[in-house]
Design an enzyme around this catalytic site. Structure first.
Site, PDB file in Angstrom:
ATOM      1  CB  THR A 197      -1.042  -0.010   1.142  1.00 49.85           C
ATOM      2  OG1 THR A 197      -2.015   1.002   0.888  1.00 49.85           O
ATOM      3  CG2 THR A 197      -0.435   0.159   2.514  1.00 49.85           C
TER       4      THR A 197
ATOM      5  CB  CYS B 124      -4.400   6.092   5.583  1.00 46.65           C
ATOM      6  SG  CYS B 124      -5.610   7.093   4.708  1.00 46.65           S
TER       7      CYS B 124
ATOM      8  CG  HIS C 293      -4.809   2.248   2.725  1.00 47.42           C
ATOM      9  ND1 HIS C 293      -3.783   2.590   1.892  1.00 47.42           N
ATOM     10  CD2 HIS C 293      -5.222   3.404   3.301  1.00 47.42           C
ATOM     11  CE1 HIS C 293      -3.593   3.905   1.953  1.00 47.42           C
ATOM     12  NE2 HIS C 293      -4.464   4.408   2.801  1.00 47.42           N
TER      13      HIS C 293
END
Length: 164
Positions: A29, A35, A52
């Protein structure tokens, strides 16, 4: 690393998404700011999952993997369906940076900090131990998760590669 005669399939997990892989997969990711990427791993079945998440709590919308409180349990269910056992899962978490600063330099909204707290709380409630992390601070990261051995590599602009 996968054996030299096998090339690992790279699966990129986008924001508010997830993927499940095995020893022949690399889950990645990119661009984690506030995040958090959560890598769950069952070292016996070599099943790994990566989600994620963007925010701590689901206000009741459909996209469950976008939020820590619904995304992590969803990933666990998907991994169990792929052969993992919840009691054997461990976690590595990356991200949760304070990306939005006010003029005084304080983190505005504290989304990254709130995400870190929520992820740790959900994992604790699920009985999953966090065995590695690279969270907080004020810079973005990308993570690469290798289910063949459970390692996570974290890359950041102008910073050394770290392995957790």
């Amino acid at each position: 690393m996968p054996s030299s005669d096998l090339v690992a399939e790279k699966m990129v997990v986008k924001m508010a998404d997830h993927a499940i892989g095995d020893e022949n997969t690399v889950l990645a990711t990119l661009g984690l700011g506030s995040c958090i990427g959560i890598a769950l791993y069952d070292k016996f079945s070599k099943v790994g999952g990566l989600v994620h998440i963007m925010l701590p709590e689901n206000p009741g919308g459909k996209k469950t993997v976008k939020y820590a409180d619904t995304g992590i349990p969803f990933l666990i269910e998907e991994m169990e369906a792929a052969g993992a056992k919840k009691r054997r899962l461990s976690a590595k978490i990356v991200g949760g940076a304070g990306m939005f600063k006010s003029e005084s330099g304080d983190s505005v909204m504290k989304i990254g900090e709130r995400n870190i707290e929520a992820v740790k709380e959900v994992l604790k409630n699920e009985g999953i131990k966090v065995i590695g992390s690279d969270v907080g601070k004020d810079y973005g990261r990308s993570m690469y998760f290798y289910p063949d051995d459970g390692r996570v590599e974290v890359k950041s602009f102008s910073r050394d590669l770290i392995t957790i």
